[in-house]
Design a protein around this motif. Structure first.
Motif, short mmCIF file in Angstrom:
data_model
loop_
_atom_site.label_atom_id
_atom_site.label_comp_id
_atom_site.label_asym_id
_atom_site.label_seq_id
_atom_site.Cartn_x
_atom_site.Cartn_y
_atom_site.Cartn_z
N ASN A 199 14.62 10.23 1.79
CA ASN A 199 15.25 9.09 2.47
C ASN A 199 15.37 7.94 1.49
N LEU A 200 16.40 7.12 1.70
CA LEU A 200 16.64 6.01 0.77
C LEU A 200 16.77 4.70 1.54
N THR A 201 15.89 3.75 1.26
CA THR A 201 15.94 2.44 1.91
C THR A 201 15.72 1.36 0.87
N LEU A 202 16.56 0.32 0.96
CA LEU A 202 16.49 -0.78 -0.01
C LEU A 202 16.75 -2.09 0.72
N GLU B 1 23.45 9.92 -6.28
CA GLU B 1 24.14 10.61 -7.36
C GLU B 1 23.18 11.08 -8.45
N ARG B 2 22.08 10.36 -8.61
CA ARG B 2 21.10 10.73 -9.64
C ARG B 2 20.14 11.82 -9.16
N GLY B 3 20.35 12.32 -7.95
CA GLY B 3 19.57 13.48 -7.51
C GLY B 3 18.47 13.21 -6.52
N SER B 4 18.45 12.04 -5.87
CA SER B 4 17.42 11.76 -4.88
C SER B 4 17.52 12.74 -3.72
N VAL C 213 0.86 -1.17 0.00
CA VAL C 213 0.00 0.00 0.00
C VAL C 213 0.91 1.23 0.00
N GLY C 214 0.64 2.18 -0.90
CA GLY C 214 1.47 3.38 -0.98
C GLY C 214 2.34 3.40 -2.22
N ASP C 215 3.50 4.07 -2.13
CA ASP C 215 4.36 4.18 -3.31
C ASP C 215 5.76 3.62 -3.11
N SER C 216 5.99 2.88 -2.02
CA SER C 216 7.20 2.06 -1.99
C SER C 216 6.97 0.93 -2.99
N THR D 171 11.99 2.19 -1.05
CA THR D 171 11.17 3.39 -0.87
C THR D 171 11.37 4.29 -2.09
N ASP D 172 10.51 5.30 -2.24
CA ASP D 172 10.56 6.09 -3.47
C ASP D 172 11.84 6.89 -3.61
N GLY D 173 12.57 7.13 -2.51
CA GLY D 173 13.85 7.81 -2.62
C GLY D 173 14.85 7.03 -3.42
#
Length: 576
Positions: free
Chosen positions: A231-234, A225-228, A129-132, A189-191
């Motif tokens: 927050n960034l989670t993988l 590097e691509r401009g995010s 649910v959401g955009d992750s 996540t979308d970041g």
């Protein structure tokens, strides 16, 4: 040696350009029987940037899912377990917002996106649910498996249309996909997902196949590097090994035990003294035994000699005891206390009494109140099955016992469908139709799966038979193997001059015995209540139009009437 499900996991999470990290992630890799019963769970959540408490929301969602999922019933399917946990989490988050200073501004409340994966047996169960996002990397193809719940207003403006905690009720996207050894799943996540390139993902995982944490860090760095600016989670999970088909065993390692030789009287088996054989069939042998530890009588079921080489049959034999241990009801047969065993068999409580079939032969004209009492007890037992996501599928008088105190118990779970076990156990071939045909719901004859309403139908047949001494569709149901044939069946009224059955009770039975499952009572409790309480719908049933009461008869009458009118009209035209 039989293999179990094995995975490798890599993770990385950074605040990126933001001061605080509102993302949260986690994974649980259990061992032993829990791995087979519940699988491996991973989850990721992203708190919305407009909220000061979204980190609390994302952390609560992930921790709650990974904790509570493993607390749900082993009998529930992955889908049922996960959706109930997520629904409860959504309700809690929404309630927190309603109690806070942001009660009327949900964009500042306890809201987060959520994506979860449960890997069980050879299937991945996805919840979103959401955009992750959830991706699958198979070979050199990176495939997005989820859809973003984001409403686009313009080329520069969009907002979340669905998220945990946003509304009182939540709709969770669910999807299941088959697993292959070597498959890689990514949750981002979308970041990360808005800025990562498929080529970078494929290259990073290939270059760091032995260290997926390093691969995750490379992909996150590339997104930065691509401009995010988020927050960034993988999370990365790779399927290293799938369980063997024979190893998908919901009863642990019990199937590795050898079946015992058929015992004789006074022989002792694992602390049980055999007294006598009480039943034998082509599928099993049942013995009355005494538990030497406490002196209580038990019933031991041993596999048939002819079927001892069939793993699926042995699994389902042991499933009966597994089921009994997970149902707590005075109206369902209980398993004997667990103990170390040297061979394969099941041990259940022994019920002193008679089957309902025997009782019906001894009581051919029971009063309606006695029948209600028996039906209500059977219904309580069925409810205990249904609340555990189980369908009995073989309810009949021979599978119901009445003990010396008058307590009614459902026995024999050899045909019971357990949704959670269906994901790991191969169901043995029991023939074309489950159960005994006189009590089998019509949908089974069409090759359809059963539901709680199928058990309701069987209970209604038993009720009808106790009240009338006959069957509602005689023996014609077994021959009706198509929808057209079933539509031609006509319910035989339970009313007759020899028995004092109220007309409204007959209406209740007719509803519960409807050919179409959708026309039956939605719940067994509704049927039980209706047997005691006439309601307006049943009181007025006889006054309903013929089209509603008997559609087939209506169309037959209509066709004949139109034919007669056409002939009369034709004769009038010719006579002129």
């Amino acid at each position: 040696m039989a293999r179990s499900l094995r995975v490798s996991i890599g993770q990385c999470s950074e605040a990126g350009a933001k001061a605080a990290n509102q993302d949260f992630y986690g994974a649980v890799v259990p061992e032993g029987s829990v791995l087979s019963l519940k699988g491996i769970a991973l989850a990721i959540a992203d708190g919305i940037s407009s909220s000061q408490v979204s980190r609390v929301a994302s952390e609560s969602a992930v921790k709650g899912f990974l904790t509570d999922y493993y607390c749900t019933s082993d009998a529930w399917s992955v889908k049922t377990s996960a959706e109930r946990v997520l629904s409860a989490t959504n309700s809690w988050l929404h309630a927190q917002t309603r109690r806070s200073q942001w009660a009327y501004d949900r964009d500042k409340g306890y809201v987060c996106t959520f994506s979860g994966i449960v890997l069980k047996s050879a299937t991945a169960h996805l919840f979103h649910v959401g955009d992750s996002r959830i991706y699958r990397l198979s070979g050199n193809v990176l495939e997005q498996l989820t859809d973003d719940h984001r409403l686009v207003v313009s080329s520069t403006e969009s907002f979340l249309s669905r998220a945990l905690g946003m509304d009182r009720n939540i709709e969770i996207d669910y999807r299941s996909v088959p697993l292959r050894s070597g498959d890689v799943f990514l949750m981002a996540t979308d970041g990360v997902s808005d800025h990562m390139a498929a080529k970078c993902v494929i290259g990073a995982i290939a270059a760091h196949s032995s260290d997926l944490d390093a691969a995750a860090r490379v992909i996150v760095a590339e997104a930065l590097e691509r401009g995010s600016r988020d927050n960034l989670t993988l999370q990365i999970v790779r399927i290293d090994a799938l369980p063997d088909g024979e190893a998908r065993d919901v009863v642990g390692q019990a199937c590795e035990l050898p079946p015992p030789p058929l015992p004789g009287a006074r022989q002792v088996l694992d602390g049980y003294r055999i007294e006598r054989q009480i039943h034998a069939s082509s599928r099993s042998h049942i013995y009355l035994a005494t538990d030497l530890e406490n002196g209580s009588p038990v019933a031991l079921k041993l596999p048939s000699v002819d079927l001892r080489g069939e793993p699926a049959y042995l699994q389902w034999l042991l499933m009966e005891e597994w089921i009994a241990r997970r149902i707590d009801s005075p109206h369902v047969l209980k398993a004997a206390p667990p103990r170390v065993r040297t061979s394969l068999y099941t041990a259940m409580e022994h019920v002193e009494g008679q089957t309902l079939a025997q009782w019906m032969r001894d009581n051919r004209h029971p009063d309606i109140e006695t029948v209600r009492g028996i039906v209500e007890q059977i219904a309580k037992g069925l409810y205990a099955f249904h609340r555990k996501d189980m369908i009995h599928q073989d309810l009949r008088p021979d599978n119901v016992m009445i003990d010396r105190c008058g307590t009614v118990k459902i026995i024999d779970f050899g045909s019971t469908r357990v949704e959670g076990a269906m994901e790991t156990v191969v169901e043995p071939d029991r023939g074309e139709v489950l159960g005994t045909i006189q009590y089998t719901a019509p949908e089974y004859f069409l090759g359809q799966g059963g539901t709680a309403r199928s058990d309701l139908y069987s209970l209604a047949v038993i009720t009808y038979q106790m009240l009338t001494g006959r069957l509602p569709y005689d023996t014609k149901m077994a021959a009706a193997r198509s929808r057209a044939a079933q539509r031609r069946l006509v319910y035989a009224s339970a009313l007759d001059d020899a028995r004092a059955i109220p007309a409204w009770v007959d209406d209740v039975l007719e509803t519960a015995l409807s050919i179409d499952p959708g026309r039956r009572f939605a719940e067994i409790s509704e049927f039980v209540h209706a047997l005691r309480h006439p309601i307006a719908d049943h009181a007025n049933r006889r006054n309903r139009p013929l089209l509603e009461r008997n559609p087939l008869l209506f169309w037959k009458v209509s066709t004949i009437t139109l034919a007669i009118l056409s002939i009369i009209l034709l004769l009038l035209i010719v006579s002129r």
